[in-house]
Design an enzyme around this catalytic site. Structure first.
Site, PDB file in Angstrom:
ATOM      1  N   HIS A 138       1.051 -13.016  12.677  1.00 44.11           N
ATOM      2  CA  HIS A 138       2.101 -13.678  13.695  1.00 44.11           C
ATOM      3  C   HIS A 138       1.982 -15.089  13.740  1.00 44.11           C
ATOM      4  CE1 HIS A 138       5.410 -13.303  16.062  1.00 44.11           C
ATOM      5  NE2 HIS A 138       5.056 -12.535  17.262  1.00 44.11           N
ATOM      6  N   THR A 173       0.858  -1.270   0.011  1.00 43.94           N
ATOM      7  CA  THR A 173       0.059  -0.149  -0.041  1.00 43.94           C
ATOM      8  C   THR A 173       0.963   1.272   0.301  1.00 43.94           C
ATOM      9  OG1 THR A 173      -1.791   1.273   0.991  1.00 43.94           O
ATOM     10  CG2 THR A 173      -0.320  -0.243   2.442  1.00 43.94           C
TER      11      THR A 173
END
Length: 489
Positions: free
Chosen positions: A460, A408
């Site tokens: 994660h 982005t």
């Protein structure tokens, strides 16, 4: 062949298709045809917006448009008929099919006039009882209380008056004992107080016993005013209280004129739902690094003059994308997905690089398929096409499916960086911040250098801190020393 069968073969219905992967609805943006227009197989008849993109729908029939079932701006469920086509317009007028249905109710004989209004009538299962199928036990007349007119009694009971008022044998009650005239003015005391259902509810809410209320209405009916009078003989204070508090709501009324409400649908609705699902499903970790990209910015200018890049759009985002792909190639375990249903990690041997694009309909993330195998000119070509198609609102659902990682570019808005949220199903997203001249220690001296900040968010469950840190450090290393595009690529 029956008329109904002939019509079914003649008129073909086109249903809203699932133009994406498991989409359930789409909004009709624009009709390109109207009833009476001739259409051919494959002709685009409308444009719809799904939760992923705007898509044009072709009709699979030849014929004349018979009916458009929905207007523009209406959201339609997948599988719903949106247009019908007359495939044989030369066959003449439509064969009538409604006549048999109209004759069906005529089969049962109409009830005779001398039958009871509550006469036996057929009731369809699931539609409840017919209006006249329920009998009400006549109210027992209290001694000494004149019988109420049928229309009045029906209104008090919450029902419409019967079409023909029964002829009561009321004169029999006339020779009642002497006490009869006195209760006429206080009929409620002798029997059930007369009041309409709303008045009864009002009395119940106010805790008033209707038997204690003196009626003032015609025929001894208790009115709302009677109940209010019984509850508070002097109702004036009730009006005075709101008058004292009236100035408080004024700001709310004024602010309402300065607000706009826009329904959330289409791409914006899908994006909002996806971001909420991602933020509360995948455990996000975001790391940051600030890097000197002076050499990368010089390389951008050199590539613009390179004959192999002639006619292609070369910008910093192109080199950031290439650096991201090279870093993933060095750490392939980053390119994975979490399979919650099977409790598995799916490692992918291909990289579909998503590019977050702001469009008038909202944020979308189309991706470049197999971006890891593209040369720099090929990557530049596909990146330019992806951005152009997105701005035109023509991105297909397939182009937004199957992404593995995303970039982005928030730097185009002058923003240093941010904490991006993962595109659902992906493992990582890289935010590329603005490139600015800043004081930087270069070769032991403070100089003005072109610097940017990168932010990497990752799942994660898939990527631990060490792997995420190595990935981000490698991206920064390529941008600081772009010759690594050759040595590492």
């Amino acid at each position: 062949m029956t008329a109904s069968t002939a019509n079914d073969q003649r008129f073909r219905e086109f249903k809203m298709p699932d133009v994406g992967e498991g989409l359930t609805e789409a909004e009709i943006l624009k009709w390109y045809v109207q009833p009476g227009d001739t259409v051919t197989d494959g002709q685009v008849v409308c444009e719809v917006e799904t939760a992923k993109a705007a898509v044009e729908l072709p009709i699979p029939y030849d014929g004349v448009v018979h009916e458009l079932n929905f207007g523009e701006g209406v959201t339609v469920d997948v599988g719903t008929v949106i247009i019908s086509v007359d495939t044989d317009p030369g066959a003449g007028p439509v064969a009538p099919t409604a006549a048999p249905a109209a004759e069906a109710p005529a089969a049962p004989a109409a009830p005779e006039e001398d039958e009871e209004p509550q006469g036996r009538q057929a009731v369809l299962v699931g539609y409840g009882a017919a209006p006249s199928s329920t009998k009400r036990r006549p109210r027992r007349q209290q001694p000494g209380v004149p019988a109420q007119p049928a229309a009045l009694q029906a209104e008090l009971n919450g029902h419409a008056a019967p079409a023909v008022a029964p002829a009561p044998a009321a004169p029999v009650a006339a020779p009642a004992p002497a006490p009869a005239p006195a209760p006429v003015a206080s009929a409620p005391a002798a029997g059930r107080p007369l009041a309409k259902p709303p008045v009864r509810k009002l009395a119940k809410d106010l805790g008033i016993d209707l038997a204690t209320v003196a009626p003032t209405g015609p025929e001894g009916i208790i009115t709302r005013e009677d109940v209010y009078a019984a509850a508070a003989p002097a109702p004036a204070p009730a009006v005075a209280v709101p008058a004292a508090v009236a100035p408080a709501p004024v700001p709310a009324v004024v602010s309402a004129d300065r607000e706009r409400r826009v329904p959330v649908k289409g791409v914006r609705k899908a994006t909002a739902q996806a971001m909420v699902a991602s933020a509360f499903t995948a455990p996000h970790v975001t790391e940051f690094i600030t890097v000197d990209v002076t050499r990368t910015m010089k390389l951008v200018q050199e590539l613009k003059q390179d004959p192999d890049m002639a006619g292609l759009r070369v910008n910093p985002l192109l080199l950031v994308a290439k650096a991201f792909l090279i870093a993933i190639r060095r750490h392939p375990d980053v390119n994975a997905a979490w399979d919650e249903a099977n409790q598995e990690i799916v490692y992918k041997d291909y990289i579909n690089l998503g590019i977050a694009a702001a469009t008038p309909r909202g944020l979308i993330v189309p991706n470049i398929k197999d971006a890891g195998t593209k040369t720099l000119p090929q990557l530049a070509t596909e990146l330019a096409e992806l951005v152009s198609t997105a701005r035109e609102g023509k991105t297909s659902p397939a182009a937004m499916s199957g992404g593995t990682v995303t970039i982005t570019n928030v730097g185009v808005f002058g923003v240093d960086t941010g904490t991006p949220i993962l595109n659902p199903g992906e493992s990582a997203i890289l935010a590329f911040g603005a490139v600015k001249l800043q004081p930087w220690v270069h070769k032991g001296k403070v100089k003005a250098r072109q610097v940017t900040t990168l932010a990497l968010s990752f799942d994660h469950r898939l990527i631990d801190g060490e792997l995420g840190s190595r990935l981000l450090a490698d991206i920064a290393a390529v941008l600081e020393q772009p010759r690594r595009l050759i040595t590492w690529g």
